[in-house]
Write an enzyme that holds these catalytic residues in place. Structure first.
Site, mmCIF file in Angstrom:
data_model
loop_
_atom_site.group_PDB
_atom_site.id
_atom_site.type_symbol
_atom_site.label_atom_id
_atom_site.label_comp_id
_atom_site.label_asym_id
_atom_site.label_seq_id
_atom_site.Cartn_x
_atom_site.Cartn_y
_atom_site.Cartn_z
ATOM 1 N N SER A 1 41.096 33.598 37.878
ATOM 2 C CA SER A 1 39.863 33.264 37.157
ATOM 3 C C SER A 1 38.602 33.336 38.003
ATOM 4 O O SER A 1 37.519 32.970 37.541
ATOM 5 C CB SER A 1 39.980 31.844 36.591
ATOM 6 O OG SER A 1 40.091 30.903 37.651
ATOM 7 N N LEU A 2 38.698 33.783 39.265
ATOM 8 C CA LEU A 2 37.521 33.811 40.120
ATOM 9 C C LEU A 2 36.525 34.873 39.667
ATOM 10 O O LEU A 2 36.907 35.888 39.072
ATOM 11 C CB LEU A 2 37.910 34.090 41.573
ATOM 12 C CG LEU A 2 38.827 33.080 42.260
ATOM 13 C CD1 LEU A 2 38.986 33.453 43.730
ATOM 14 C CD2 LEU A 2 38.310 31.657 42.124
ATOM 15 N N CYS A 3 35.280 34.663 39.986
ATOM 16 C CA CYS A 3 34.232 35.647 39.684
ATOM 17 C C CYS A 3 34.223 36.724 40.759
ATOM 18 O O CYS A 3 33.218 36.956 41.440
ATOM 19 C CB CYS A 3 32.876 34.956 39.580
ATOM 20 S SG CYS A 3 32.747 33.830 38.191
ATOM 21 N N GLU A 4 35.343 37.339 40.944
ATOM 22 C CA GLU A 4 35.535 38.426 41.898
ATOM 23 C C GLU A 4 36.515 39.411 41.285
ATOM 24 O O GLU A 4 37.599 39.011 40.835
ATOM 25 C CB GLU A 4 36.102 37.912 43.224
ATOM 26 C CG GLU A 4 35.118 37.195 44.109
ATOM 27 C CD GLU A 4 34.109 38.138 44.750
ATOM 28 O OE1 GLU A 4 34.366 39.370 44.778
ATOM 29 O OE2 GLU A 4 33.059 37.653 45.211
ATOM 30 N N ASN B 1 34.182 29.426 44.222
ATOM 31 C CA ASN B 1 33.994 29.010 42.822
ATOM 32 C C ASN B 1 34.374 27.548 42.608
ATOM 33 O O ASN B 1 34.595 27.117 41.467
ATOM 34 C CB ASN B 1 34.814 29.860 41.860
ATOM 35 C CG ASN B 1 34.133 31.163 41.483
ATOM 36 O OD1 ASN B 1 34.757 32.020 40.857
ATOM 37 N ND2 ASN B 1 32.873 31.350 41.820
#
Length: 414
Positions: free
Chosen positions: A335-338, A375
């Site tokens: 779920s990371l913004c990566e 995050n």
């Protein structure tokens, strides 16, 4: 196929009590691996495994290895502190760009200091004083090959010293009154071949003979370090530690014994080999998404296992809930913004339904330990699957309060 060390039924019992994601370790497998290693090198009366703490810095795991006659290899002051607090007496300190305070502490607790650079000899001498035992880390440079296969490129590595620096270093140490000497070298990472250790050992044994004639000292120990890998991919054959140990024995008898160096101790630092296969990252599928690809979203992320995101490393995945489902090709993502937060890309898996439990294999080393908090995702719990079939929490999951602990009082209040 890779088979998890725990059944679906037993794992369901654990996930009822401990929320995913978490790292799960197999006590039986860890003990068996340590015993197999010690048996493989039992021909050398001074043999000692110095487990690389960086691989799995968890006291409950270290205690198991301590009970199986292993020492520890530390790379930082805090790893030294943890090991000393646990009562370890066989400690190797292999660090680089090291502050004087950490050398001082290593010397204070009796750890064997393994110097990474020629320049560190004078640095330690001037800041904390040289101990009676010192090891030097060797980097032969060039490219390391086995047959026609390039295994690694030591010349690009920041670790170790050149041949000329090593020889001069031992001359300097001898002149300074150091009594006991050792060498250490690491030429390739995660080798899935039984040939690596014997080839490395022969190079170091021949170097030991050269040091004897050139410097006039007999090495007390030769540390073969790490590098023995694991078969992350199911089609790869695992290393056979019995074959490896016998291969090292043969070159020991060929090179060292005729030179009256048959008392040299052999040390190893096998973090990955010792622990990786005996750990699983347990996670659940929480979402499905379809765009240009099919995505399975899980409740773990690169926070829990960084290797695929950082290195593009392969970790096998088993759908333990639906192992016989219809095969599909998916990306398994966190779920990371990566965008690199992916455990698998275009991987063929049995159909994954929301709620299914997945296990990611071979995470027992460099899994939890490489975790971070991007995050504000929090690091997960660690659980030991004990020999008696019960599960024991050995590290709790982080909480928001843990994340905030270093912020209170700095424009952020409780």
């Amino acid at each position: 196929m890779k088979i998890p060390f725990i059944s679906a039924t037993e794992l369901d019992k654990i996930t009822e009590n401990f929320p995913t994601p978490f790292h799960l370790y197999d006590e039986k497998g860890i003990r068996e691996k340590a015993r197999a290693l010690n048996k493989a090198f039992s021909w050398n009366k001074g043999f000692k495994e110095y487990f690389a703490v960086k691989a799995t810095p968890t006291p409950a795991i270290l205690k198991i290895l301590q009970e199986e006659n292993c020492g520890v290899d530390c790379a930082t002051g805090v790893e030294l502190l943890m090991s000393h607090k646990m009562g370890f007496t066989d400690i190797m300190f292999s660090s680089n760009n090291t502050p004087a305070s950490e050398y001082a502490y290593a010397k204070e607790i009796g750890a064997t200091i393994n110097l990474d650079a020629y320049e560190m000899i004078d640095f330690v001498k001037e800041t904390v004083g040289l101990p009676e035992t010192v090891s030097l880390r060797y980097n032969p440079g060039g490219v390391f090959t086995l047959g026609t296969d390039i295994m690694d490129n030591p010349e690009e590595s920041k670790f170790g010293m050149t041949h000329a620096q090593l020889i001069q270093g031992f001359k300097d140490l001898k002149a300074a009154g150091v009594k006991t000497f050792g060498i250490h070298s690491f030429l390739a990472s995660n080798t899935v071949t039984n040939d690596y250790y014997p080839v490395l050992a022969k190079q170091l044994f021949e170097l030991a003979v050269e040091i004897k004639h050139e410097v006039g000292i007999n090495l007390d120990f030769i540390n073969l370090s790490g590098g023995i890998g694991v078969n992350y991919r199911p089609e790869e054959m695992p290393n056979d530690i019995a074959v490896i140990g016998d291969g090292v024995r043969r070159v020991y008898e060929e090179v060292l014994v005729p030179e009256d160096l048959g008392e040299v101790k052999i040390f190893t630092e096998l973090g990955r080999f010792m622990l990786a296969p005996h750990g699983l990252l347990v996670t659940k599928a929480v979402h499905r998404k379809k765009t240009y690809r099919d995505y399975v979203g899980v409740d773990a992320s690169a926070v829990n296992l960084l290797r695929p995101a950082m290195y593009g490393s392969y970790h096998h995945i088993t759908n333990i809930t639906n192992p016989n489902g219809k095969l599909e090709t998916v990306d398994v993502v966190g779920s990371l913004c990566e965008n690199n937060d992916k455990f698998a890309k275009q991987r063929e898996l049995p159909e994954v339904r929301v709620g299914d439990t997945l296990v990611i294999h071979d995470t027992g080393a460099h899994g939890f330990s490489m975790g971070y908090q991007y995050n504000a995702r929090l690091r997960s719990a660690e659980i030991l699957y004990q020999e008696d079939g019960t599960a024991r929490l050995i590290r709790r999951a982080e909480t928001p309060e843990d994340y905030f602990a270093t912020l209170y009082g700095f424009d952020f209040e409780k």
